[in-house]
Design a protein around this motif. Structure first.
Motif, PDB file in Angstrom:
ATOM      1  N   ALA A   6     116.128  24.733 158.039  1.00  0.00           N
ATOM      2  CA  ALA A   6     116.090  25.015 156.600  1.00  0.00           C
ATOM      3  C   ALA A   6     117.506  25.168 156.053  1.00  0.00           C
ATOM      4  N   ARG A   7     118.373  25.851 156.822  1.00  0.00           N
ATOM      5  CA  ARG A   7     119.766  25.989 156.383  1.00  0.00           C
ATOM      6  C   ARG A   7     120.454  24.636 156.352  1.00  0.00           C
ATOM      7  N   GLU A   8     120.220  23.816 157.377  1.00  0.00           N
ATOM      8  CA  GLU A   8     120.876  22.513 157.449  1.00  0.00           C
ATOM      9  C   GLU A   8     120.387  21.569 156.357  1.00  0.00           C
ATOM     10  N   ILE A  50     104.613  28.546 158.541  1.00  0.00           N
ATOM     11  CA  ILE A  50     103.869  27.763 159.518  1.00  0.00           C
ATOM     12  C   ILE A  50     102.602  28.528 159.874  1.00  0.00           C
ATOM     13  N   SER A  51     101.478  27.835 159.920  1.00  0.00           N
ATOM     14  CA  SER A  51     100.186  28.491 160.118  1.00  0.00           C
ATOM     15  C   SER A  51     100.006  28.947 161.566  1.00  0.00           C
ATOM     16  N   GLU A  52      99.104  29.926 161.750  1.00  0.00           N
ATOM     17  CA  GLU A  52      98.793  30.407 163.089  1.00  0.00           C
ATOM     18  C   GLU A  52      98.189  29.291 163.933  1.00  0.00           C
ATOM     19  N   GLU A  53      97.370  28.441 163.308  1.00  0.00           N
ATOM     20  CA  GLU A  53      96.771  27.330 164.048  1.00  0.00           C
ATOM     21  C   GLU A  53      97.849  26.377 164.544  1.00  0.00           C
ATOM     22  N   TYR A 108     107.139  22.028 152.512  1.00  0.00           N
ATOM     23  CA  TYR A 108     105.848  22.667 152.259  1.00  0.00           C
ATOM     24  C   TYR A 108     105.334  23.308 153.540  1.00  0.00           C
ATOM     25  N   PRO A 109     104.324  24.187 153.461  1.00  0.00           N
ATOM     26  CA  PRO A 109     103.818  24.864 154.661  1.00  0.00           C
ATOM     27  C   PRO A 109     103.429  23.876 155.762  1.00  0.00           C
ATOM     28  N   ILE A 110     103.772  24.238 156.982  1.00  0.00           N
ATOM     29  CA  ILE A 110     103.480  23.388 158.144  1.00  0.00           C
ATOM     30  C   ILE A 110     102.143  23.800 158.726  1.00  0.00           C
ATOM     31  N   GLN A 111     101.201  22.866 158.733  1.00  0.00           N
ATOM     32  CA  GLN A 111      99.867  23.118 159.272  1.00  0.00           C
ATOM     33  C   GLN A 111      99.743  22.447 160.643  1.00  0.00           C
ATOM     34  N   ALA A 112      98.618  22.701 161.291  1.00  0.00           N
ATOM     35  CA  ALA A 112      98.388  22.131 162.620  1.00  0.00           C
ATOM     36  C   ALA A 112      98.438  20.609 162.595  1.00  0.00           C
ATOM     37  N   VAL A 113      97.953  19.996 161.500  1.00  0.00           N
ATOM     38  CA  VAL A 113      97.923  18.536 161.438  1.00  0.00           C
ATOM     39  C   VAL A 113      99.340  17.961 161.462  1.00  0.00           C
ATOM     40  N   GLU A 114     100.292  18.640 160.794  1.00  0.00           N
ATOM     41  CA  GLU A 114     101.671  18.149 160.808  1.00  0.00           C
ATOM     42  C   GLU A 114     102.296  18.315 162.199  1.00  0.00           C
ATOM     43  N   VAL A 115     101.929  19.397 162.881  1.00  0.00           N
ATOM     44  CA  VAL A 115     102.454  19.588 164.234  1.00  0.00           C
ATOM     45  C   VAL A 115     101.926  18.500 165.159  1.00  0.00           C
ATOM     46  N   ARG A 116     100.626  18.205 165.039  1.00  0.00           N
ATOM     47  CA  ARG A 116     100.053  17.141 165.886  1.00  0.00           C
ATOM     48  C   ARG A 116     100.710  15.791 165.561  1.00  0.00           C
ATOM     49  N   GLN A 117     100.962  15.568 164.277  1.00  0.00           N
ATOM     50  CA  GLN A 117     101.623  14.327 163.884  1.00  0.00           C
ATOM     51  C   GLN A 117     103.035  14.265 164.467  1.00  0.00           C
ATOM     52  N   ALA A 118     103.745  15.399 164.430  1.00  0.00           N
ATOM     53  CA  ALA A 118     105.106  15.438 164.960  1.00  0.00           C
ATOM     54  C   ALA A 118     105.124  15.257 166.471  1.00  0.00           C
ATOM     55  N   LEU A 119     104.115  15.813 167.126  1.00  0.00           N
ATOM     56  CA  LEU A 119     104.022  15.632 168.570  1.00  0.00           C
ATOM     57  C   LEU A 119     103.675  14.191 168.927  1.00  0.00           C
ATOM     58  N   GLY A 120     102.914  13.536 168.022  1.00  0.00           N
ATOM     59  CA  GLY A 120     102.576  12.137 168.204  1.00  0.00           C
ATOM     60  C   GLY A 120     101.784  11.911 169.468  1.00  0.00           C
ATOM     61  N   ASP A 121     102.168  10.925 170.230  1.00  0.00           N
ATOM     62  CA  ASP A 121     101.405  10.552 171.414  1.00  0.00           C
ATOM     63  C   ASP A 121     101.452  11.608 172.496  1.00  0.00           C
ATOM     64  N   SER A 122     102.459  12.481 172.479  1.00  0.00           N
ATOM     65  CA  SER A 122     102.471  13.539 173.487  1.00  0.00           C
ATOM     66  C   SER A 122     101.334  14.508 173.264  1.00  0.00           C
ATOM     67  N   ALA A 123     100.910  14.683 171.984  1.00  0.00           N
ATOM     68  CA  ALA A 123      99.762  15.542 171.711  1.00  0.00           C
ATOM     69  C   ALA A 123      98.481  14.908 172.218  1.00  0.00           C
ATOM     70  N   ILE A 124      98.380  13.574 172.094  1.00  0.00           N
ATOM     71  CA  ILE A 124      97.210  12.874 172.641  1.00  0.00           C
ATOM     72  C   ILE A 124      97.179  13.048 174.151  1.00  0.00           C
ATOM     73  N   GLY A 125      98.346  12.901 174.770  1.00  0.00           N
ATOM     74  CA  GLY A 125      98.422  13.093 176.211  1.00  0.00           C
ATOM     75  C   GLY A 125      98.030  14.495 176.617  1.00  0.00           C
ATOM     76  N   MET A 126      98.377  15.510 175.771  1.00  0.00           N
ATOM     77  CA  MET A 126      98.032  16.893 176.073  1.00  0.00           C
ATOM     78  C   MET A 126      96.523  17.073 176.110  1.00  0.00           C
ATOM     79  N   ARG A 127      95.809  16.452 175.142  1.00  0.00           N
ATOM     80  CA  ARG A 127      94.363  16.653 175.077  1.00  0.00           C
ATOM     81  C   ARG A 127      93.641  15.887 176.171  1.00  0.00           C
ATOM     82  N   SER A 128      94.173  14.732 176.560  1.00  0.00           N
ATOM     83  CA  SER A 128      93.505  13.935 177.566  1.00  0.00           C
ATOM     84  C   SER A 128      93.962  14.266 178.977  1.00  0.00           C
TER      85      SER A 128
END
Length: 477
Positions: free
Chosen positions: A331-333, A341-344, A375-395
């Protein structure tokens, strides 16, 4: 960018340096005399000085001595002709960062400038320890988990000694930060810290980089060269990725640790040095010893004080605090308010396996801030930022990404097979990575380097290699 003072009595040389360095984004100061340069240092506080040796009045070597007396951490690069090489070598022994022979090779000068400025960053930028007693600055080792408490205790116990330290941990856990914290809390903190990334230097050059060489030692050795161990005399040297160095060089490093002495390549003179050695590796050195790839005696000499940095998967309780630390910093940069950022979203972060450790978390949160534009960071933005690594996490695997990459490689081989297929594929992939990182970072090279896990000088070198301009953000590439 950085502020660089160039000192030479030839106006044409000053103009050439101004063009060369300003093209890299640096602010360039100039002085035609050493005495004027000393005053500019006091007034302007540059990050680096580049000076000629022969000038009217006070010469460059006397200036180096004066500079180091008042500003011990200010790096000075000397430009010298063959006739003054020995004097430049003597100045290097007394604290000059490096010396280059005339005529100056612009690419070599930029390489040494990048090394010197990286050293400035490592020495000057303070590393906080998250002891809970004070606010954290831009650079900090963050976490209150039991594993990190042990790291803080180890730093506190070893910093004021001269003991050799071996910092171990997976890639991305923050080994460089621990080395810098040890240096900054040591009694050698006013002396230089020199960093050598043992995997970034070709094997054929690593020995001469560390130990130097004598004139005529090999083809192209036209003058004596001072190595990093000699340059670091009285200070600290950090050998990063030491587990990757070849056995022949391991033997010479062992001698430095045992006897505090070595010889330059092609030389007979024994050089004695007082230097503290910090080393880091992500390698399993015990396995390397068993396979004959690492010397057991060197391991024991390095492992006087071991510090192990736990991986992110073993310190998940630190993720919320790390998350807020990075959001504050970004934020400073970016000059925006820190987004909530949400708890989820935090739960998604804590559930991830983090194979890239803190570096991966840092890049993930940076991408999330870019996606949300403050704007507030929700779980969907985190999953998007993680990208394919998030898919790998679930599978439980990384297969979706691997499958797509395999399809791309197969298509490439069908259409582009030939003598340079391998080289062209890697070049194209690297260029696309750089361009996309710059676009995500809105053209900010520092942020793009973080996204790629590179240092800024390395990113800049790769941009030059692939002819990527700073205005890549516009999409004109």
């Amino acid at each position: 960018m950085s502020k660089i003072l160039v000192v030479d009595d030839e106006p044409s040389i000053l103009a050439a340096f101004e063009d060369l360095l300003s093209a890299q984004g640096h602010e360039v100061l100039t002085a035609g005399r050493a005495q004027a340069a000393l005053q500019r240092i006091e007034d302007e506080r540059p990050d680096l000085v580049i000076t000629d040796v022969r000038m009217p009045g006070m010469d460059g070597l006397s200036a180096v001595q004066r500079i180091k007396e008042r500003h011990g951490k200010l790096p000075v690069i000397i430009m010298t002709g063959q006739g003054t090489t020995e004097s430049a070598i003597e100045a290097t022994k007394r604290g000059a960062f490096d010396y280059l022979l005339k005529p100056i090779d612009p690419e070599e000068m930029l390489r040494v400038v990048a090394q010197a400025l990286e050293g400035v960053r490592l020495m000057r930028q303070h590393v906080d320890l998250d002891t809970g007693s004070q606010p954290l600055t831009r650079e900090a080792i963050v976490g209150q988990s039991p594993g990190m408490q042990q790291v803080y205790k180890a730093i506190g116990r070893v910093a004021q000694t001269d003991a050799t330290v071996l910092i171990r941990g997976e890639s991305g856990t923050g080994k460089e930060l621990v080395a810098r914290a040890i240096y900054q809390h040591s009694h050698r903190s006013e002396a230089p810290l020199l960093v050598v990334n043992c995997v970034a230097i070709p094997e054929t050059l690593l020995e001469s980089e560390l130990f130097g060489y004598e004139r005529g030692a090999f083809t192209g050795a036209t003058a004596r060269r001072i190595g990093k161990f000699e340059q670091a005399a009285g200070g600290t040297i950090f050998l990063d990725e030491i587990g990757d160095i070849p056995l022949s060089i391991q033997a010479k490093i062992l001698r430095v640790l045992q006897e505090r002495s070595f010889e330059r390549i092609g030389g007979n003179e024994t050089i004695r040095v007082d230097v503290r050695v910090l080393a880091a590796t992500n390698r399993d050195l015990e396995r390397a010893i068993a396979s004959g790839m690492f010397r057991e005696d060197l391991f024991h000499r390095l492992n006087v004080v071991p510090i192990h940095i736990p991986p992110m998967r073993d310190r998940r309780e630190d993720i919320p605090k790390l998350t807020h630390y990075f959001l504050d910093r970004f934020a400073r940069e970016l000059r925006i308010e820190k987004p909530p950022i949400s708890e989820e979203a935090i739960e998604v972060l804590q559930a991830h396996t983090w194979p890239g450790n803190i570096r991966e978390l840092e890049h993930c949160l940076h991408r999330a801030m870019i996606f949300t534009s403050g704007y507030p960071i929700q779980a969907v933005e985190v999953r998007q930022a993680l990208g394919d690594s998030a898919i790998g996490m679930r599978s439980g695997t990384g297969e979706p990404f691997d499958d797509r990459l395999l399809e791309l490689v197969q298509e490439y081989l069908r259409s582009r097979a030939g003598p340079r297929a391998h080289e062209q594929f890697l070049d194209n992939a690297e260029r696309l990575l750089i361009v996309e990182a710059l676009r995500n970072a809105r053209g900010n090279q520092t942020h793009a380097a973080r996204l790629l896990g590179l240092t800024r000088p390395t990113l800049h070198a790769k941009m030059q290699k692939h002819h990527v301009q700073r205005d890549t953000l516009t999409g004109d590439q």
